[in-house]
Design a protein around this motif. Structure first.
Motif, PDB file in Angstrom:
ATOM      1  N   SER A  54       0.108  62.673  26.520  1.00 13.13           N
ATOM      2  CA  SER A  54      -0.856  61.576  26.426  1.00 13.13           C
ATOM      3  C   SER A  54      -0.316  60.423  27.257  1.00 13.13           C
ATOM      4  CB  SER A  54      -1.045  61.141  24.974  1.00 13.13           C
ATOM      5  OG  SER A  54      -1.641  62.166  24.236  1.00 13.13           O
ATOM      6  N   LEU A  55      -1.017  60.104  28.324  1.00 11.65           N
ATOM      7  CA  LEU A  55      -0.535  59.106  29.272  1.00 11.65           C
ATOM      8  C   LEU A  55      -1.386  57.848  29.248  1.00 11.65           C
ATOM      9  CD1 LEU A  55       0.152  61.414  32.357  1.00 11.65           C
ATOM     10  CD2 LEU A  55       1.736  60.764  30.533  1.00 11.65           C
ATOM     11  N   GLU A  56      -0.713  56.697  29.190  1.00  8.28           N
ATOM     12  CA  GLU A  56      -1.391  55.401  29.288  1.00  8.28           C
ATOM     13  C   GLU A  56      -1.924  55.231  30.706  1.00  8.28           C
ATOM     14  OE1 GLU A  56      -1.759  53.311  26.766  1.00  8.28           O
ATOM     15  OE2 GLU A  56      -0.387  54.238  25.332  1.00  8.28           O
ATOM     16  N   ILE A  57      -3.142  54.697  30.828  1.00  7.23           N
ATOM     17  CA  ILE A  57      -3.719  54.524  32.163  1.00  7.23           C
ATOM     18  C   ILE A  57      -4.072  53.084  32.499  1.00  7.23           C
ATOM     19  CG2 ILE A  57      -4.606  56.875  32.225  1.00  7.23           C
ATOM     20  CD1 ILE A  57      -7.430  55.613  31.723  1.00  7.23           C
ATOM     21  N   GLU A  58      -3.944  52.177  31.542  1.00 10.81           N
ATOM     22  CA  GLU A  58      -4.352  50.793  31.807  1.00 10.81           C
ATOM     23  C   GLU A  58      -3.631  50.183  33.001  1.00 10.81           C
ATOM     24  OE1 GLU A  58      -6.012  48.246  28.363  1.00 10.81           O
ATOM     25  OE2 GLU A  58      -4.253  49.281  27.548  1.00 10.81           O
ATOM     26  N   LYS A  59      -2.364  50.510  33.198  1.00  9.00           N
ATOM     27  CA  LYS A  59      -1.584  49.936  34.296  1.00  9.00           C
ATOM     28  C   LYS A  59      -1.355  50.924  35.430  1.00  9.00           C
ATOM     29  CE  LYS A  59       0.835  46.884  31.120  1.00  9.00           C
ATOM     30  NZ  LYS A  59       2.113  46.562  30.488  1.00  9.00           N
ATOM     31  N   SER A  65      -3.099  56.186  39.278  1.00  7.56           N
ATOM     32  CA  SER A  65      -3.037  57.606  39.614  1.00  7.56           C
ATOM     33  C   SER A  65      -2.279  58.358  38.526  1.00  7.56           C
ATOM     34  CB  SER A  65      -2.337  57.819  40.960  1.00  7.56           C
ATOM     35  OG  SER A  65      -0.961  57.565  40.840  1.00  7.56           O
ATOM     36  N   LEU A  66      -2.468  59.664  38.516  1.00  8.69           N
ATOM     37  CA  LEU A  66      -1.741  60.514  37.587  1.00  8.69           C
ATOM     38  C   LEU A  66      -0.237  60.389  37.812  1.00  8.69           C
ATOM     39  CD1 LEU A  66      -1.538  62.719  35.437  1.00  8.69           C
ATOM     40  CD2 LEU A  66      -1.977  64.397  37.247  1.00  8.69           C
ATOM     41  N   LEU A  67       0.194  60.349  39.069  1.00  4.64           N
ATOM     42  CA  LEU A  67       1.619  60.215  39.357  1.00  4.64           C
ATOM     43  C   LEU A  67       2.171  58.886  38.853  1.00  4.64           C
ATOM     44  CD1 LEU A  67       1.890  61.843  42.898  1.00  4.64           C
ATOM     45  CD2 LEU A  67       2.500  62.829  40.672  1.00  4.64           C
ATOM     46  N   ASP A  68       1.401  57.800  38.983  1.00  2.00           N
ATOM     47  CA  ASP A  68       1.815  56.498  38.438  1.00  2.00           C
ATOM     48  C   ASP A  68       1.967  56.579  36.919  1.00  2.00           C
ATOM     49  OD1 ASP A  68       1.710  55.311  40.947  1.00  2.00           O
ATOM     50  OD2 ASP A  68      -0.217  54.324  40.594  1.00  2.00           O
ATOM     51  N   ALA A  69       1.004  57.209  36.258  1.00  2.00           N
ATOM     52  CA  ALA A  69       1.035  57.328  34.797  1.00  2.00           C
ATOM     53  C   ALA A  69       2.228  58.163  34.348  1.00  2.00           C
ATOM     54  CB  ALA A  69      -0.268  57.927  34.280  1.00  2.00           C
ATOM     55  N   LEU A  70       2.530  59.242  35.070  1.00  5.67           N
ATOM     56  CA  LEU A  70       3.705  60.060  34.746  1.00  5.67           C
ATOM     57  C   LEU A  70       4.992  59.270  34.976  1.00  5.67           C
ATOM     58  CD1 LEU A  70       2.566  63.501  36.157  1.00  5.67           C
ATOM     59  CD2 LEU A  70       3.310  63.075  33.799  1.00  5.67           C
ATOM     60  N   ALA A  71       5.032  58.478  36.028  1.00  6.36           N
ATOM     61  CA  ALA A  71       6.213  57.655  36.307  1.00  6.36           C
ATOM     62  C   ALA A  71       6.417  56.624  35.194  1.00  6.36           C
ATOM     63  CB  ALA A  71       6.089  56.971  37.665  1.00  6.36           C
ATOM     64  N   CYS A  72       5.360  56.012  34.713  1.00  2.00           N
ATOM     65  CA  CYS A  72       5.463  55.060  33.600  1.00  2.00           C
ATOM     66  C   CYS A  72       5.928  55.762  32.327  1.00  2.00           C
ATOM     67  CB  CYS A  72       4.125  54.371  33.353  1.00  2.00           C
ATOM     68  SG  CYS A  72       3.680  53.182  34.626  1.00  2.00           S
ATOM     69  N   GLN A 109      -3.716  64.357  28.644  1.00  2.00           N
ATOM     70  CA  GLN A 109      -4.768  63.457  28.162  1.00  2.00           C
ATOM     71  C   GLN A 109      -4.535  62.089  28.786  1.00  2.00           C
ATOM     72  OE1 GLN A 109      -4.311  61.943  24.258  1.00  2.00           O
ATOM     73  NE2 GLN A 109      -6.339  61.071  24.188  1.00  2.00           N
ATOM     74  N   LEU A 110      -5.524  61.582  29.460  1.00  4.14           N
ATOM     75  CA  LEU A 110      -5.472  60.231  30.000  1.00  4.14           C
ATOM     76  C   LEU A 110      -6.080  59.323  28.945  1.00  4.14           C
ATOM     77  CD1 LEU A 110      -6.643  61.078  33.621  1.00  4.14           C
ATOM     78  CD2 LEU A 110      -4.308  60.807  32.777  1.00  4.14           C
ATOM     79  N   LYS A 111      -5.281  58.433  28.389  1.00  6.66           N
ATOM     80  CA  LYS A 111      -5.716  57.621  27.250  1.00  6.66           C
ATOM     81  C   LYS A 111      -6.814  56.644  27.670  1.00  6.66           C
ATOM     82  CE  LYS A 111      -1.551  57.822  24.463  1.00  6.66           C
ATOM     83  NZ  LYS A 111      -0.537  57.011  23.784  1.00  6.66           N
ATOM     84  N   CYS A 112      -8.051  57.096  27.535  1.00  3.43           N
ATOM     85  CA  CYS A 112      -9.222  56.318  27.949  1.00  3.43           C
ATOM     86  C   CYS A 112      -9.766  55.439  26.831  1.00  3.43           C
ATOM     87  CB  CYS A 112     -10.347  57.255  28.384  1.00  3.43           C
ATOM     88  SG  CYS A 112      -9.919  58.406  29.652  1.00  3.43           S
ATOM     89  N   PHE A 113      -9.215  55.557  25.655  1.00  6.62           N
ATOM     90  CA  PHE A 113      -9.725  54.793  24.512  1.00  6.62           C
ATOM     91  C   PHE A 113      -8.602  53.960  23.923  1.00  6.62           C
ATOM     92  CE2 PHE A 113     -12.180  58.765  24.660  1.00  6.62           C
ATOM     93  CZ  PHE A 113     -13.453  58.238  24.829  1.00  6.62           C
ATOM     94  N   ASN A 114      -8.946  52.745  23.468  1.00 10.22           N
ATOM     95  CA  ASN A 114      -7.963  51.962  22.725  1.00 10.22           C
ATOM     96  C   ASN A 114      -8.568  51.569  21.381  1.00 10.22           C
ATOM     97  OD1 ASN A 114      -9.506  49.596  23.165  1.00 10.22           O
ATOM     98  ND2 ASN A 114      -8.452  49.196  25.078  1.00 10.22           N
TER      99      ASN A 114
END
Length: 166
Positions: A9-14, A17-24, A64-69
């Motif tokens: 489950s990856l945060e996407i707010e910041k 890209s998928l690679l950015d989310a994996l890096a975070c 999962q790209l966390k699209c909901f908060n």
């Protein structure tokens, strides 16, 4: 410690890209202030760092790209498109992978789940699936052939990759 997982489950707010989310997700995090560790030997509180990495990459990777908060009574949707590719190399996110020349950590996208709608309580899910190199959209009672370009333009909720070396 090792925690098995069925999906990431990856945060996407910041992340754009998928690679950015994996890096975070795998970034080194400082543990300081109120969160300091207590040293077992000297009993002093000490600053430390921690990092999440993938120890054993799965054969099928569900992301999962966390699209909901959880803000508001029903939660809200983060209406954002995150770039992803047809292939993914997990090597930068694997524990000790830099010292592993024997294994390949490359994956190929085979399905994308999309949520259309504005909240956690409403909307519609549909998916894109690749079979024999051809992409299709599956939407309730119909199936239609689509291009790779169409798939890559989606605001994905979940991405499914299969490991290439199976």
């Amino acid at each position: 410690t090792f925690d098995p997982f069925l999906d990431l489950s990856l945060e996407i707010e910041k992340s754009n890209s998928l690679l950015d989310a994996l890096a975070c997700f795998t970034a080194v995090e400082a543990v300081e202030g109120e969160n300091k560790y207590q040293c077992i030997q000297c009993k002093q509180e000490v600053s430390a760092s921690k990092q999440l990495t993938i120890y054993k990459p799965p054969e099928v990777l569900a992301i999962q790209l966390k699209c909901f908060n959880a803000s508001g009574a029903y939660g809200t949707k983060i209406d954002k498109r995150v770039d992803f590719d047809l292939s993914l190399d997990l090597k930068p996110f694997i524990s000790d992978a830099q010292n592993d020349d024997e294994h390949d950590f490359k994956y190929t996208l085979y399905a994308v789940l999309v949520h259309s709608g504005w909240s956690t309580t409403s909307g519609h899910y549909y998916c894109f699936v690749c079979t024999s190199g051809t992409w299709h959209i599956l939407n309730d009672s119909w199936v239609k052939k689509v291009s790779e370009k169409t798939v890559l333009e989606q605001k994905a909720y979940m991405l499914f990759y299969v490991r290439d070396c199976l």
